[in-house]
Design a protein around this motif. Structure first.
Motif, PDB file in Angstrom:
ATOM      1  N   LEU A   1       0.827  -1.217   0.000  1.00 27.48           N
ATOM      2  CA  LEU A   1       0.000   0.000   0.000  1.00 27.48           C
ATOM      3  C   LEU A   1       0.858   1.262   0.000  1.00 27.48           C
ATOM      4  N   LEU A   2       1.960   1.222   0.720  1.00 23.84           N
ATOM      5  CA  LEU A   2       2.817   2.412   0.814  1.00 23.84           C
ATOM      6  C   LEU A   2       3.501   2.751  -0.500  1.00 23.84           C
ATOM      7  N   THR A   3       3.481   1.846  -1.471  1.00 27.77           N
ATOM      8  CA  THR A   3       4.052   2.146  -2.786  1.00 27.77           C
ATOM      9  C   THR A   3       3.066   2.879  -3.679  1.00 27.77           C
ATOM     10  N   LEU A   4       1.805   2.997  -3.247  1.00 28.38           N
ATOM     11  CA  LEU A   4       0.789   3.651  -4.071  1.00 28.38           C
ATOM     12  C   LEU A   4       0.827   5.158  -3.850  1.00 28.38           C
ATOM     13  N   PRO A   5       0.951   5.952  -4.907  1.00 27.84           N
ATOM     14  CA  PRO A   5       0.947   7.411  -4.742  1.00 27.84           C
ATOM     15  C   PRO A   5      -0.320   7.918  -4.058  1.00 27.84           C
ATOM     16  N   GLU A   6      -1.452   7.276  -4.329  1.00 27.81           N
ATOM     17  CA  GLU A   6      -2.714   7.728  -3.731  1.00 27.81           C
ATOM     18  C   GLU A   6      -2.702   7.560  -2.211  1.00 27.81           C
ATOM     19  N   ILE A   7      -2.150   6.448  -1.746  1.00 26.00           N
ATOM     20  CA  ILE A   7      -2.072   6.215  -0.302  1.00 26.00           C
ATOM     21  C   ILE A   7      -1.102   7.204   0.336  1.00 26.00           C
ATOM     22  N   GLN A   8       0.015   7.467  -0.313  1.00 24.03           N
ATOM     23  CA  GLN A   8       0.973   8.432   0.219  1.00 24.03           C
ATOM     24  C   GLN A   8       0.325   9.806   0.361  1.00 24.03           C
ATOM     25  N   THR A   9      -0.458  10.200  -0.644  1.00 26.62           N
ATOM     26  CA  THR A   9      -1.146  11.494  -0.592  1.00 26.62           C
ATOM     27  C   THR A   9      -2.168  11.514   0.534  1.00 26.62           C
ATOM     28  N   GLU A  10      -2.942  10.445   0.666  1.00 32.23           N
ATOM     29  CA  GLU A  10      -3.954  10.380   1.722  1.00 32.23           C
ATOM     30  C   GLU A  10      -3.316  10.405   3.105  1.00 32.23           C
ATOM     31  N   LEU A  11      -2.226   9.710   3.288  1.00 31.98           N
ATOM     32  CA  LEU A  11      -1.543   9.690   4.582  1.00 31.98           C
ATOM     33  C   LEU A  11      -0.960  11.045   4.928  1.00 31.98           C
TER      34      LEU A  11
END
Length: 213
Positions: free
Chosen positions: A196-206
């Protein structure tokens, strides 16, 4: 199978019929790719779970033991590139992918967003929902080539002749298992978090979540 699955299967059959008609000597090659839901796409539960966490609403889960393939967008793009570079007439390519249970996916998201006590509501199976996703049948795998990260399923170019199956007892397929999200590599909670941490969307949400907190 739902309407989307049936239309995708029909397009595969249409592509294969065209490839068979063109034949291996044609200047035009027709091939196809097959994969499940892409992580954080509209067909993915991940953005729904993230919205529910951020809104303080219970995470709605139908069945926690269900498994789903976990395939980032980059891998689906790589699959298409692989097909362009390696396809023979009528080939069907499948990218091997890990899977996880829905319960582990939810746990991974709760840990990433640091909400260990966030409520989870079990709402029961939806209409036509499956316990696991199947990407290739045993019959397809019997005519496939294992390319490491990919399966190449070769189109049977022979003329249709069913006589041997009735008069000679010809074996239709080898005794293999289907390739599905219950028997692929299974990620645990830590593995799902890492992916999950490799997904740009998750990084943005976090990042946005941290700023709010």
């Amino acid at each position: 199978m739902n309407a989307m699955g049936m239309t995708k299967a029909l397009m595969e059959k249409t592509a294969q019929a065209t490839a068979r008609e063109l034949g291996p000597g044609s200047d035009t090659s027709v091939s196809a790719v097959r994969y499940g839901n892409v992580m954080y796409s509209r067909g993915s539960a991940i953005p729904l779970f993230v919205r529910q966490i951020k809104a303080g609403k219970p995470i709605t889960v139908t069945e926690p033991t269900m498994t789903r393939f976990l395939m980032p967008l980059r891998d689906s793009v790589a699959l298409v590139h692989h097909a362009f570079e390696n396809a023979n007439q009528g080939d069907l390519f499948i990218k091997k992918a890990p899977a996880s249970t829905i319960a582990d996916l939810v746990s991974a998201l709760k840990e990433l967003f640091n909400v260990p006590d966030h409520p989870v509501e079990f709402i029961g199976w939806r209409h036509a929902e499956k316990l696991y996703e199947t990407l290739a049948s045993a019959q397809e795998l019997a005519s496939s080539e294992d390319m490491g990260d990919y399966y190449r399923i070769v189109l049977d170019m022979r003329d249709l002749n069913y006589k041997p199956y009735f008069s000679e007892g010809e074996e239709v397929t080898a005794r293999l298992d289907d390739y599905h999200s219950h028997n692929t590599d299974r990620l645990d909670v830590a593995g799902v978090k890492e992916l999950l941490l490799t997904l740009p969307e998750i990084q943005t949400e976090l990042q946005a979540w941290t700023e709010v907190k």
